[in-house]
Design an enzyme around this catalytic site. Structure first.
Site, PDB file in Angstrom:
ATOM      1  N   ALA A  78       0.788  -1.174  -0.180  1.00 25.41           N
ATOM      2  CA  ALA A  78      -0.172  -0.080   0.260  1.00 25.41           C
ATOM      3  C   ALA A  78       1.009   1.264   0.059  1.00 25.41           C
ATOM      4  O   ALA A  78       1.294   1.717   1.180  1.00 25.41           O
ATOM      5  CB  ALA A  78      -0.869  -0.008   1.214  1.00 25.41           C
ATOM      6  N   GLU A  79       1.269   1.667  -1.397  1.00 24.60           N
ATOM      7  CA  GLU A  79       2.274   2.806  -1.282  1.00 24.60           C
ATOM      8  C   GLU A  79       1.825   4.246  -0.497  1.00 24.60           C
ATOM      9  O   GLU A  79       2.813   4.783  -0.086  1.00 24.60           O
ATOM     10  CB  GLU A  79       2.687   3.035  -2.910  1.00 24.60           C
ATOM     11  CG  GLU A  79       3.301   1.991  -3.403  1.00 24.60           C
ATOM     12  CD  GLU A  79       2.829   0.749  -3.949  1.00 24.60           C
ATOM     13  OE1 GLU A  79       1.429   0.733  -3.754  1.00 24.60           O
ATOM     14  OE2 GLU A  79       3.235  -0.256  -4.057  1.00 24.60           O
ATOM     15  N   GLN A 123       8.666  -0.271  -4.174  1.00 26.71           N
ATOM     16  CA  GLN A 123       9.490  -1.451  -5.076  1.00 26.71           C
ATOM     17  C   GLN A 123       9.740  -0.846  -6.534  1.00 26.71           C
ATOM     18  O   GLN A 123      10.723  -1.431  -7.153  1.00 26.71           O
ATOM     19  CB  GLN A 123       8.590  -2.766  -5.240  1.00 26.71           C
ATOM     20  CG  GLN A 123       8.876  -3.502  -3.889  1.00 26.71           C
ATOM     21  CD  GLN A 123       8.108  -4.865  -3.998  1.00 26.71           C
ATOM     22  OE1 GLN A 123       7.379  -5.261  -4.962  1.00 26.71           O
ATOM     23  NE2 GLN A 123       8.378  -5.588  -3.023  1.00 26.71           N
ATOM     24  N   PHE A 124       8.864  -0.319  -7.331  1.00 31.29           N
ATOM     25  CA  PHE A 124       9.116   0.075  -8.526  1.00 31.29           C
ATOM     26  C   PHE A 124       8.607   1.438  -8.551  1.00 31.29           C
ATOM     27  O   PHE A 124       7.594   1.804  -8.197  1.00 31.29           O
ATOM     28  CB  PHE A 124       8.475  -0.690  -9.642  1.00 31.29           C
ATOM     29  CG  PHE A 124       8.999  -1.982  -9.791  1.00 31.29           C
ATOM     30  CD1 PHE A 124      10.235  -2.394 -10.688  1.00 31.29           C
ATOM     31  CD2 PHE A 124       8.747  -3.202  -8.860  1.00 31.29           C
ATOM     32  CE1 PHE A 124      10.899  -3.533 -10.689  1.00 31.29           C
ATOM     33  CE2 PHE A 124       9.479  -4.423  -9.109  1.00 31.29           C
ATOM     34  CZ  PHE A 124      10.338  -4.479  -9.812  1.00 31.29           C
ATOM     35  N   TYR A 182       2.784   6.246  -8.246  1.00 33.21           N
ATOM     36  CA  TYR A 182       1.618   7.014  -8.484  1.00 33.21           C
ATOM     37  C   TYR A 182       0.325   7.014  -7.475  1.00 33.21           C
ATOM     38  O   TYR A 182      -0.145   7.908  -6.955  1.00 33.21           O
ATOM     39  CB  TYR A 182       1.021   6.538  -9.777  1.00 33.21           C
ATOM     40  CG  TYR A 182       1.733   6.688 -11.094  1.00 33.21           C
ATOM     41  CD1 TYR A 182       2.104   8.034 -11.447  1.00 33.21           C
ATOM     42  CD2 TYR A 182       2.471   5.749 -11.673  1.00 33.21           C
ATOM     43  CE1 TYR A 182       2.714   8.544 -12.642  1.00 33.21           C
ATOM     44  CE2 TYR A 182       3.260   6.111 -13.023  1.00 33.21           C
ATOM     45  CZ  TYR A 182       3.550   7.426 -13.329  1.00 33.21           C
ATOM     46  OH  TYR A 182       4.182   7.663 -14.362  1.00 33.21           O
ATOM     47  N   PRO A 183       0.057   5.601  -6.812  1.00 30.21           N
ATOM     48  CA  PRO A 183      -0.728   5.889  -5.637  1.00 30.21           C
ATOM     49  C   PRO A 183      -0.226   6.712  -4.595  1.00 30.21           C
ATOM     50  O   PRO A 183      -1.175   7.062  -3.806  1.00 30.21           O
ATOM     51  CB  PRO A 183      -1.098   4.295  -5.359  1.00 30.21           C
ATOM     52  CG  PRO A 183      -0.434   3.543  -6.457  1.00 30.21           C
ATOM     53  CD  PRO A 183       0.755   4.503  -7.152  1.00 30.21           C
ATOM     54  N   HIS A 227       6.427  -0.931 -14.436  1.00 29.87           N
ATOM     55  CA  HIS A 227       7.610  -1.476 -13.646  1.00 29.87           C
ATOM     56  C   HIS A 227       9.039  -0.489 -14.111  1.00 29.87           C
ATOM     57  O   HIS A 227       9.926  -0.736 -13.898  1.00 29.87           O
ATOM     58  CB  HIS A 227       8.216  -2.999 -13.670  1.00 29.87           C
ATOM     59  CG  HIS A 227       7.190  -3.851 -12.987  1.00 29.87           C
ATOM     60  ND1 HIS A 227       5.834  -4.050 -13.232  1.00 29.87           N
ATOM     61  CD2 HIS A 227       7.382  -4.459 -11.652  1.00 29.87           C
ATOM     62  CE1 HIS A 227       5.191  -5.016 -12.490  1.00 29.87           C
ATOM     63  NE2 HIS A 227       6.329  -5.270 -11.600  1.00 29.87           N
TER      64      HIS A 227
END
Length: 339
Positions: free
Chosen positions: A74-75, A97-98, A103-104, A144
């Site tokens: 959950a970014e 991670q990427f 974006y979120p 990614h």
């Protein structure tokens, strides 16, 4: 296993070791966790697994699961937690991670991380370093591989760094995490596994300083991240035809080293900016504007840009056609020299 190559005891130089960028970042995180108990490393799978690229390998075992820990996938929550921790005296180093997964989390980054110090008139500094595996070059699936530097550099309140090799990755990360300002630290995935002898030095240049990685007199190639390595290859090829290209590694994308840019381009009279992001409104436009504003009377040709294309980041098999190729950069060099 890291190989110790040599050490100059007389001058107390730090040792030269053979490391990849991934290992150099791991070394920097060890230093930072050891020197400040307020430093926390967290993100998706950064604990026992050591991160998707194994950058945090072994850190949880050494520093414990209270300081190096996994989070839910959950970014936005990761960055929101970083804000709360920073407001309570911690020095968070979150990892997403990427880059495409950032974006979120943009709402938290832009509306909370970047603004909090201003909003509180300095009462709530945000010593957060967001580690973001970035850019392309590994032919990963959709989402990614992205180049978000223009988005973050355009956001007041954020600093943005993009190392180009292992030694730079080590030094810039120390600088970023020790800063009381929020830093988006963009790690070029394509350079993670490139191993070479490096000297892991404490940072000495101020934040916002570029560096010349190859001297030349006919034109300046300006790049960051993995494109620095590509520009060095271009310079090697051009040298076979007697063209001496200077390669400038911007290192800090916010703040940009305007004085360093101007000094180099004023000497060579020509500039080519190379980056992976799309052309339109990319950071290359800002660099070109700075060069024009500061070197207008010295320029012998318009500033050239070699970039990704104005399309969504392509699927892996098309990536080699999307990224600036050596031929495209050489063609831009030819255009500027023939102007």
């Amino acid at each position: 296993m890291t190989e110790l190559i040599e050490r100059d005891e007389a001058t107390a130089e730090p040792p030269t070791v053979e490391l990849s960028m991934q290992q150099a970042i791991n070394r920097a995180l060890r230093v930072l966790l050891a020197e400040d108990p307020a430093t926390l490393v967290f993100g998706e799978d950064v604990g026992a697994l050591g991160g998707v690229f194994r950058v945090t390998d072994g850190l949880q075992k050494e520093f414990g699961d209270q300081r190096v820990f996994d989070t839910p996938l959950a970014e936005s929550a990761i960055m929101g937690m970083a804000v709360g921790l920073a407001m309570n005296g911690w020095r968070p180093v979150p990892e997403l991670q990427f880059d495409g997964f950032a974006y979120p989390a943009v709402d938290q980054i832009v509306n909370q991380v970047a603004r909090m110090n201003y909003r509180t008139r300095g009462a709530a500094p945000m010593p957060i370093t967001l580690r973001l595996p970035s850019f392309g070059g590994i032919q990963a699936p959709e989402h990614h591989g992205e180049s978000l530097e223009a988005l973050f550099a355009h956001t007041p309140g954020l600093k943005v760094a993009a190392p180009s090799d292992a030694a730079e990755a080590y030094s810039l990360l120390l600088q970023s995490v020790r800063s009381d300002d929020p830093v988006v630290y963009m790690e070029p995935k394509a350079r993670y596994w490139d191993r070479k002898p490096v000297v892991l030095r404490e940072p000495t240049d101020p934040i916002g300083t570029s560096r010349i990685v190859r001297h030349g007199r006919h034109a300046t190639l300006i790049a960051w991240g993995a494109m620095v390595h590509r520009c060095l290859k271009v310079a090697e090829l051009a040298a076979e035809d007697g063209v001496e290209l200077e390669v400038l590694d911007l290192r800090w994308l916010k703040p940009i080293d305007t004085a360093g840019l101007a000094a180099s381009v004023s000497r060579t009279k020509r500039a080519v900016v190379v980056h992976e992001a799309p052309l339109t409104a990319g950071l290359g436009a800002e660099v070109a504007a700075l060069v024009t504003e500061n070197c207008f009377r010295d320029l012998s040709a318009p500033v050239q840009r070699v970039t990704g294309f104005d399309v969504p980041y392509p699927a892996g098999p098309l990536e080699p056609q999307y990224l600036p190729t050596i031929d495209r950069v050489l063609f831009a060099v030819q255009r500027t020299l023939e102007y």
